[in-house]
Design a protein around this motif. Structure first.
Motif, mmCIF file in Angstrom:
data_model
loop_
_atom_site.group_PDB
_atom_site.id
_atom_site.type_symbol
_atom_site.label_atom_id
_atom_site.label_comp_id
_atom_site.label_asym_id
_atom_site.label_seq_id
_atom_site.Cartn_x
_atom_site.Cartn_y
_atom_site.Cartn_z
ATOM 1 N N GLU A 94 0.765 -1.162 -0.140
ATOM 2 C CA GLU A 94 -0.036 0.128 -0.053
ATOM 3 C C GLU A 94 0.859 1.147 -0.109
ATOM 4 O OE1 GLU A 94 -3.180 -0.380 -0.582
ATOM 5 O OE2 GLU A 94 -2.991 -2.441 -0.726
ATOM 6 N N ASP A 95 2.166 1.175 0.262
ATOM 7 C CA ASP A 95 3.242 2.198 0.182
ATOM 8 C C ASP A 95 3.689 2.590 -1.097
ATOM 9 O OD1 ASP A 95 2.830 2.755 2.889
ATOM 10 O OD2 ASP A 95 4.606 1.467 3.433
ATOM 11 N N VAL A 96 3.430 1.675 -2.049
ATOM 12 C CA VAL A 96 3.888 1.922 -3.542
ATOM 13 C C VAL A 96 2.496 2.693 -4.205
ATOM 14 C CG1 VAL A 96 4.102 0.900 -5.684
ATOM 15 C CG2 VAL A 96 4.903 -0.202 -3.508
ATOM 16 N N PRO A 97 2.970 3.797 -5.103
ATOM 17 C CA PRO A 97 1.997 4.399 -5.719
ATOM 18 C C PRO A 97 1.114 3.756 -6.413
ATOM 19 C CG PRO A 97 4.335 5.312 -5.890
ATOM 20 C CD PRO A 97 4.399 4.225 -5.368
ATOM 21 N N PRO A 98 -0.367 4.141 -6.517
ATOM 22 C CA PRO A 98 -1.143 3.492 -7.364
ATOM 23 C C PRO A 98 -0.786 3.077 -8.651
ATOM 24 C CG PRO A 98 -2.231 5.063 -5.879
ATOM 25 C CD PRO A 98 -0.766 5.343 -5.602
ATOM 26 N N GLU A 99 -0.275 4.158 -9.439
ATOM 27 C CA GLU A 99 -0.139 4.026 -10.702
ATOM 28 C C GLU A 99 0.961 3.027 -10.860
ATOM 29 O OE1 GLU A 99 0.046 6.799 -9.100
ATOM 30 O OE2 GLU A 99 -1.726 7.933 -9.661
ATOM 31 N N THR A 100 1.962 3.013 -9.987
ATOM 32 C CA THR A 100 3.168 1.715 -10.073
ATOM 33 C C THR A 100 2.565 0.296 -9.826
ATOM 34 O OG1 THR A 100 4.801 3.514 -9.260
ATOM 35 C CG2 THR A 100 5.181 1.115 -9.170
ATOM 36 N N ARG A 101 1.435 0.278 -8.984
ATOM 37 C CA ARG A 101 0.966 -0.876 -8.424
ATOM 38 C C ARG A 101 0.159 -1.496 -9.801
ATOM 39 N NH1 ARG A 101 -1.096 1.448 -3.569
ATOM 40 N NH2 ARG A 101 -3.131 1.124 -4.356
ATOM 41 N N LYS A 102 -0.350 -0.612 -10.664
ATOM 42 C CA LYS A 102 -1.386 -0.683 -11.719
ATOM 43 C C LYS A 102 -0.384 -1.273 -12.813
ATOM 44 C CE LYS A 102 -4.726 1.141 -14.693
ATOM 45 N NZ LYS A 102 -5.536 2.301 -15.293
ATOM 46 N N HIS A 193 -6.528 -1.335 -18.259
ATOM 47 C CA HIS A 193 -5.921 -0.078 -18.172
ATOM 48 C C HIS A 193 -6.975 0.778 -17.743
ATOM 49 C CE1 HIS A 193 -1.771 -0.464 -19.388
ATOM 50 N NE2 HIS A 193 -2.079 -1.329 -20.478
ATOM 51 N N ASN A 194 -8.484 0.698 -18.122
ATOM 52 C CA ASN A 194 -9.257 1.584 -17.663
ATOM 53 C C ASN A 194 -9.865 1.716 -16.386
ATOM 54 O OD1 ASN A 194 -9.555 2.228 -20.415
ATOM 55 N ND2 ASN A 194 -11.047 0.768 -21.085
ATOM 56 N N ILE A 195 -9.318 0.601 -15.662
ATOM 57 C CA ILE A 195 -9.737 0.556 -14.253
ATOM 58 C C ILE A 195 -8.830 1.417 -13.413
ATOM 59 C CG2 ILE A 195 -9.887 -1.072 -12.058
ATOM 60 C CD1 ILE A 195 -10.299 -3.332 -14.127
ATOM 61 N N PRO A 196 -9.473 2.233 -12.467
ATOM 62 C CA PRO A 196 -8.899 2.981 -11.689
ATOM 63 C C PRO A 196 -7.611 2.580 -10.884
ATOM 64 C CG PRO A 196 -10.948 3.811 -11.458
ATOM 65 C CD PRO A 196 -11.071 2.364 -12.272
ATOM 66 N N SER A 197 -6.468 3.312 -10.889
ATOM 67 C CA SER A 197 -5.349 2.637 -10.388
ATOM 68 C C SER A 197 -5.491 2.288 -8.839
ATOM 69 C CB SER A 197 -4.298 3.930 -10.445
ATOM 70 O OG SER A 197 -3.879 4.026 -11.794
ATOM 71 N N GLU A 198 -6.389 2.995 -8.043
ATOM 72 C CA GLU A 198 -6.515 2.674 -6.571
ATOM 73 C C GLU A 198 -7.023 1.463 -6.298
ATOM 74 O OE1 GLU A 198 -10.105 5.382 -7.607
ATOM 75 O OE2 GLU A 198 -7.982 5.223 -8.133
ATOM 76 N N PHE A 199 -7.518 0.713 -7.231
ATOM 77 C CA PHE A 199 -8.049 -0.710 -7.030
ATOM 78 C C PHE A 199 -7.095 -1.680 -7.329
ATOM 79 C CE2 PHE A 199 -12.216 1.373 -8.483
ATOM 80 C CZ PHE A 199 -12.616 1.803 -7.361
ATOM 81 N N PHE A 200 -5.984 -1.615 -7.632
ATOM 82 C CA PHE A 200 -4.798 -2.328 -7.876
ATOM 83 C C PHE A 200 -4.100 -2.614 -6.890
ATOM 84 C CE2 PHE A 200 -6.149 -1.310 -12.136
ATOM 85 C CZ PHE A 200 -5.997 -2.444 -12.827
ATOM 86 N N HIS A 201 -3.686 -3.782 -6.441
ATOM 87 C CA HIS A 201 -2.744 -4.281 -5.055
ATOM 88 C C HIS A 201 -2.075 -5.214 -5.545
ATOM 89 C CE1 HIS A 201 -6.012 -2.136 -2.735
ATOM 90 N NE2 HIS A 201 -6.772 -2.624 -3.377
#
Length: 460
Positions: A94-102, A193-201
């Protein structure tokens, strides 16, 4: 009637057979959102808002010997881990930026799908007579592809395009030079790619279900459904993603499966005018909590009324063993069946229900001999009959047996039965005044509780 007339008559209706296991992901998502839109929270059969999640994972599994494994110019998993370690960043995902996780999630999927496709291809080649030299030659060709401008994603895509085209050609599914497998995969990736980044873990996409559909999730689930359920071509996306809805109890899952199945059937595209739909349900209330059974028809009616793309009229035929469902129906709409013990066939029992079922008290319906021979559990009946037999016999009771009988009588919830047994016990066993007083007080307490329930208009 001529054979032509019979043939024409068969086209007057269309039959759709649906099972919960064949229902796609989108109907479940749609129904959960619809449940959450119900403003009367007290009437919701279960509250899914921000409590139930869509969980999307990679479902890719493969096992390749070291001699067969592709040696890629880029190993994104190893590269990412080494960068994280070198930069000494936190290990918490969760400390990794959402865009990076995605980006990482999609790159891992590319890499896994590459190895999976390669494994599937060489298994097919060996099973169809290809030599090891042919496989080695293709392996060298794949491994010779270079990374251009440090673009890992385009490198993976080039490899996948080549591998998937080879699979399609060998399985003879590519049409007119089109790489149909790869086209389906590209659509899938664009939807991710269309899914918002905050949902990626880490290795997981997780979305809490609210009272509004997320277009990106809806489109992804619809696409997966269209692939999984189509009949004329293979499922190009099989075993790439797994989709789950959680957490659910078994009753909640059964309820969701039922309404998702109904939604898919009601909204099914048909060439016929959507005038009347006959719905056949086999025990729709199984696995349901009694309160859900009581609310079922009300919820079912609301569902059919507000669903878009539905029919003008509905006729519902269902089977059940539950008195909760038929208490919403008049007697004239209920047909009772009984199995013939000799032939094993079911037969219609005329006028078997002696009570009016509509708006009837559940206890009254249950008391009908069609449902139950008794409204009390069989083990309790056997225990009470045993006590009656002992109290009626001439043989005296020993102290331990008297204690067991008194303990059972005190636990009986039916006050009339309890009072009768107390009277029999007192006639059988001379009691001291304190024991007699204690039993009468217990009987008085239960009578008072019953009186209070009657004063408040509650069923007893």
């Amino acid at each position: 009637m001529s054979p032509h007339d019979i043939l024409e008559a068969s086209h007057l209706f269309e039959r759709i057979t649906l099972q919960p296991l064949s229902v796609g992901y989108y109907p479940k998502y749609k129904i959960l959102v619809e449940f959450n839109r119900d403003k009367d929270e007290d009437k919701r059969l279960f509250n899914a808002k921000d409590r139930v999640f869509v969980k999307i994972r990679s479902a890719i599994q493969y096992k390749t010997d070291e001699k067969d494994r592709l040696h890629l110019k880029v190993n994104y998993d190893r590269l990412y881990r080494s960068v994280v370690k070198r930069l000494n960043t936190a290990s918490n995902d969760e400390d990794v930026p959402p865009e990076t996780r995605k980006f990482r999630w999609i790159m891992f999927l590319h890499e896994d799908y590459l190895h999976f496709t390669w494994h599937s291809l060489i298994v097919h080649m060996r099973g169809n007579g290809s030599t090891e030299e042919e496989i080695l030659e293709l392996k060298k060709e794949i491994e010779s592809v270079e990374v251009e401008n440090n673009e890992e994603r385009s490198y993976y895509e080039k490899l996948l395009e080549r591998l998937i085209r080879e699979v399609g050609n060998r399985l003879e599914y590519n049409r007119k030079g089109e790489n149909v497998f790869f086209q389906a995969y590209q659509v899938l990736i664009s939807l991710l790619h269309n899914i918002p980044s905050e949902f990626f873990h880490d290795y997981l996409i997780e979305i809490a279900i609210s009272d509004e559909e997320l277009d990106a999730i809806s489109e992804l689930l619809k696409t997966l459904d269209s692939e999984y359920l189509k009949k004329d071509f293979p499922d190009f996306l099989k075993r790439i993603l797994s989709v789950d809805f959680y957490p659910f109890s078994s009753g909640e899952e059964a309820y969701l499966d039922l309404f998702a199945t109904l939604y898919q059937g009601v909204t099914f595209d048909t060439e016929h005018d959507k005038k009347t739909l006959l719905i056949l349900l086999d025990e729709p209330d199984r696995f349901m909590h009694p309160e859900w059974c009581r609310l079922f028809f009300s919820a079912f009616k609301q569902f059919l009324e507000r669903i878009s793309g539905g029919y003008r009229d509905y006729q519902i035929v269902f089977t059940t063993h539950s008195p909760f469902l038929i208490s919403d129906l008049p007697n004239s709409h209920v047909i009772t069946l009984k199995k013939n013990p000799h032939s094993g066939n079911c037969m219609v029992i005329r006028d078997s229900l002696q009570t009016q079922t509509f708006a009837s008290n559940i206890h009254t319906v249950l008391a009908d001999n069609f449902f139950l021979d008794s409204t009390m559990g069989e083990l309790a009946i056997q225990s009470i009959n045993h006590v009656i037999k002992r109290l009626s016999s001439r043989r005296s009771l020993k102290e331990k047996e008297r204690q067991r009988i008194v303990a059972l009588i005190e636990q009986i919830g039916e006050p009339i039965v309890q009072a009768q047994l107390i009277e029999m016990y007192n006639a059988k066993v001379p009691q001291d005044r304190e024991e007699r007083r204690r039993m009468l007080l217990e009987q008085q307490r239960k009578i008072q509780l019953e009186l209070q329930s009657l004063e408040h208009g509650e069923d007893v």
